[in-house]
Scaffold this motif. Sequence first.
Motif, PDB file in Angstrom:
ATOM      1  N   ILE A 103       0.843  -1.195   0.000  1.00  0.00           N
ATOM      2  CA  ILE A 103       0.000   0.000   0.000  1.00  0.00           C
ATOM      3  C   ILE A 103       0.880   1.247   0.000  1.00  0.00           C
ATOM      4  CG2 ILE A 103      -1.822  -1.207   1.259  1.00  0.00           C
ATOM      5  CD1 ILE A 103      -1.006   0.453   3.741  1.00  0.00           C
ATOM      6  N   GLY A 104       0.302   2.348  -0.427  1.00  0.00           N
ATOM      7  CA  GLY A 104       1.058   3.600  -0.469  1.00  0.00           C
ATOM      8  C   GLY A 104       1.064   4.286   0.886  1.00  0.00           C
ATOM      9  N   GLU A 105       1.268   5.605   0.863  1.00  0.00           N
ATOM     10  CA  GLU A 105       1.381   6.353   2.109  1.00  0.00           C
ATOM     11  C   GLU A 105       0.025   6.796   2.660  1.00  0.00           C
ATOM     12  OE1 GLU A 105       2.321  10.845   0.471  1.00  0.00           O
ATOM     13  OE2 GLU A 105       3.969   9.405   0.601  1.00  0.00           O
ATOM     14  N   ASP A 106      -1.024   6.699   1.844  1.00  0.00           N
ATOM     15  CA  ASP A 106      -2.357   7.081   2.319  1.00  0.00           C
ATOM     16  C   ASP A 106      -2.912   6.013   3.252  1.00  0.00           C
ATOM     17  OD1 ASP A 106      -2.397   9.445   0.886  1.00  0.00           O
ATOM     18  OD2 ASP A 106      -3.249   8.497  -0.899  1.00  0.00           O
ATOM     19  N   TRP A 107      -3.797   6.450   4.147  1.00  0.00           N
ATOM     20  CA  TRP A 107      -4.439   5.525   5.082  1.00  0.00           C
ATOM     21  C   TRP A 107      -5.236   4.495   4.295  1.00  0.00           C
ATOM     22  CZ3 TRP A 107      -4.438   6.266  10.614  1.00  0.00           C
ATOM     23  CH2 TRP A 107      -5.168   5.292  11.311  1.00  0.00           C
ATOM     24  N   HIS A 108      -5.045   3.229   4.622  1.00  0.00           N
ATOM     25  CA  HIS A 108      -5.680   2.109   3.923  1.00  0.00           C
ATOM     26  C   HIS A 108      -6.428   1.273   4.954  1.00  0.00           C
ATOM     27  CE1 HIS A 108      -5.808  -1.732   1.668  1.00  0.00           C
ATOM     28  NE2 HIS A 108      -5.710  -0.983   0.575  1.00  0.00           N
ATOM     29  N   VAL A 109      -7.341   0.429   4.492  1.00  0.00           N
ATOM     30  CA  VAL A 109      -8.051  -0.453   5.420  1.00  0.00           C
ATOM     31  C   VAL A 109      -7.064  -1.333   6.189  1.00  0.00           C
ATOM     32  CG1 VAL A 109      -8.399  -2.271   3.692  1.00  0.00           C
ATOM     33  CG2 VAL A 109      -9.951  -2.104   5.660  1.00  0.00           C
ATOM     34  N   ARG A 110      -5.927  -1.641   5.575  1.00  0.00           N
ATOM     35  CA  ARG A 110      -4.915  -2.438   6.270  1.00  0.00           C
ATOM     36  C   ARG A 110      -4.246  -1.628   7.383  1.00  0.00           C
ATOM     37  NH1 ARG A 110      -1.833  -5.952   1.521  1.00  0.00           N
ATOM     38  NH2 ARG A 110      -3.735  -6.718   0.507  1.00  0.00           N
ATOM     39  N   THR A 111      -4.154  -0.317   7.174  1.00  0.00           N
ATOM     40  CA  THR A 111      -3.643   0.542   8.243  1.00  0.00           C
ATOM     41  C   THR A 111      -4.582   0.487   9.441  1.00  0.00           C
ATOM     42  OG1 THR A 111      -2.876   2.030   6.479  1.00  0.00           O
ATOM     43  CG2 THR A 111      -2.744   2.850   8.746  1.00  0.00           C
ATOM     44  N   THR A 112      -5.868   0.523   9.155  1.00  0.00           N
ATOM     45  CA  THR A 112      -6.872   0.416  10.215  1.00  0.00           C
ATOM     46  C   THR A 112      -6.719  -0.901  10.969  1.00  0.00           C
ATOM     47  OG1 THR A 112      -8.455   1.777   8.982  1.00  0.00           O
ATOM     48  CG2 THR A 112      -9.343   0.363  10.712  1.00  0.00           C
ATOM     49  N   ILE A 113      -6.496  -1.980  10.238  1.00  0.00           N
ATOM     50  CA  ILE A 113      -6.344  -3.298  10.860  1.00  0.00           C
ATOM     51  C   ILE A 113      -5.160  -3.306  11.827  1.00  0.00           C
ATOM     52  CG2 ILE A 113      -5.713  -5.706  10.403  1.00  0.00           C
ATOM     53  CD1 ILE A 113      -7.347  -5.469   7.792  1.00  0.00           C
ATOM     54  N   ILE A 114      -4.041  -2.720  11.393  1.00  0.00           N
ATOM     55  CA  ILE A 114      -2.845  -2.683  12.251  1.00  0.00           C
ATOM     56  C   ILE A 114      -3.119  -1.909  13.533  1.00  0.00           C
ATOM     57  CG2 ILE A 114      -0.472  -1.849  12.490  1.00  0.00           C
ATOM     58  CD1 ILE A 114      -0.574  -4.204  10.699  1.00  0.00           C
ATOM     59  N   TYR A 115      -3.588  -0.666  13.389  1.00  0.00           N
ATOM     60  CA  TYR A 115      -3.797   0.173  14.562  1.00  0.00           C
ATOM     61  C   TYR A 115      -4.903  -0.372  15.471  1.00  0.00           C
ATOM     62  CZ  TYR A 115      -0.711   3.758  12.613  1.00  0.00           C
ATOM     63  OH  TYR A 115       0.376   4.449  12.136  1.00  0.00           O
ATOM     64  N   ALA A 116      -5.951  -0.918  14.875  1.00  0.00           N
ATOM     65  CA  ALA A 116      -7.017  -1.515  15.681  1.00  0.00           C
ATOM     66  C   ALA A 116      -6.483  -2.700  16.471  1.00  0.00           C
ATOM     67  CB  ALA A 116      -8.181  -1.947  14.788  1.00  0.00           C
ATOM     68  N   GLY A 117      -5.647  -3.500  15.824  1.00  0.00           N
ATOM     69  CA  GLY A 117      -5.043  -4.638  16.513  1.00  0.00           C
ATOM     70  C   GLY A 117      -4.159  -4.207  17.670  1.00  0.00           C
ATOM     71  N   VAL A 118      -3.409  -3.122  17.461  1.00  0.00           N
ATOM     72  CA  VAL A 118      -2.543  -2.598  18.526  1.00  0.00           C
ATOM     73  C   VAL A 118      -3.390  -2.075  19.691  1.00  0.00           C
ATOM     74  CG1 VAL A 118      -0.838  -0.840  19.127  1.00  0.00           C
ATOM     75  CG2 VAL A 118      -0.648  -2.059  16.956  1.00  0.00           C
ATOM     76  N   ALA A 119      -4.472  -1.373  19.374  1.00  0.00           N
ATOM     77  CA  ALA A 119      -5.351  -0.843  20.427  1.00  0.00           C
ATOM     78  C   ALA A 119      -5.970  -1.972  21.243  1.00  0.00           C
ATOM     79  CB  ALA A 119      -6.449   0.024  19.805  1.00  0.00           C
ATOM     80  N   VAL A 120      -6.476  -2.987  20.555  1.00  0.00           N
ATOM     81  CA  VAL A 120      -7.079  -4.134  21.244  1.00  0.00           C
ATOM     82  C   VAL A 120      -6.024  -4.870  22.068  1.00  0.00           C
ATOM     83  CG1 VAL A 120      -8.163  -6.399  20.913  1.00  0.00           C
ATOM     84  CG2 VAL A 120      -8.946  -4.429  19.581  1.00  0.00           C
ATOM     85  N   GLY A 121      -4.837  -5.022  21.491  1.00  0.00           N
ATOM     86  CA  GLY A 121      -3.752  -5.689  22.204  1.00  0.00           C
ATOM     87  C   GLY A 121      -3.360  -4.952  23.472  1.00  0.00           C
ATOM     88  N   CYS A 122      -3.267  -3.624  23.392  1.00  0.00           N
ATOM     89  CA  CYS A 122      -2.917  -2.819  24.573  1.00  0.00           C
ATOM     90  C   CYS A 122      -4.024  -2.897  25.621  1.00  0.00           C
ATOM     91  CB  CYS A 122      -2.669  -1.368  24.168  1.00  0.00           C
ATOM     92  SG  CYS A 122      -1.102  -1.101  23.303  1.00  0.00           S
TER      93      CYS A 122
END
Length: 231
Positions: free
Chosen positions: A79-98
Motif C-alpha cells: 500500500i502507499g502512504e495514504d491511510w488504507h483499510v490495512r492501516t486500520t487493521i494494524i492500529y485496531a489490533g494494537v489498540a485491542v492488544g494494549c
Amino acid sequence: MTRRLDLAMLLVLTFSTGMVDAIGYLGFDKVFTGNMTGNVVILGMGLAGAEDTPVLRPALALAFFMVGAALGGRILGRIGEDWHVRTTIIYAGVAVGCAGLAVYVALMPNPEVGLAGTIFTSALSALMGAQAAAARRMKIADVTTVVVTSTIVGLASDSRLAGGDSVRWIRRALAVLLILIGAIAGAATLMINQWIGIAFVAAAIAVVTVIGHRGSKKRALAAAAEESVHA
C-alpha cells in the motif's frame, strides 16, 4: 489537510510511545517497549556485566519488536502512504492488544515480577513494532512515533542558529515535546497502578484508528464522486 491530520495522529502515537517506554523502564525492570535504541544499549551494558542491568527482557523486547514490525509489514503489503483499510487493521489490533495487556496487568497480583513481567514487555514490544511499521508506511517526515533522536538532529542542524531555514521545526519540536510529556504521564500513572497507563494508551490508539479510518472513507467517497462527475 489530509497530511496534517495524519501528522496529528502520528504525534498522538508519539505521545503514547513516551508513556509505554516510561511504564516499561520504571515499572518492568528497565525495558523499553518502543525505543529499541535504548534496549540495544541496555542489552550491551547487561552483556558486559553491568550491575543490576537486565539482559533477558531487553533481548526479548528487541526480538518481539522486530516480529511485530515484520508482521505489520506483511499485513500492509504494498500500500502507499495514504491511510488504507490495512492501516486500520494494524492500529485496531494494537489498540485491542494494549487493552488486553491492561486487563492482564490489572488481574495479575505482581505483573512486573518474573515470567508475568517478561510476557508483558515482550507482547507490548510486538505491538509497538507493528505500530511503528504502520507509522513508517505513512511517510510523515520527522515523525516515526518511536524515536526522536533523528528529529532532534534535524531540529538543531536545520535551525537558523545553524544557518538553516528551520524547516518543519514545529512538528519536530512537537514530536520531542510529546514523547517527553508522554513519559511524564506514564511515570505518573505508575504511582497509581501499572494498568492505568496502558489502558490510556489503548484508548489513544483507538481514537487515532477511528479518526484515520473515517478520514480514509471520506476521501474515498470524495474521489468516487469526482470520478462520477468527470465520467
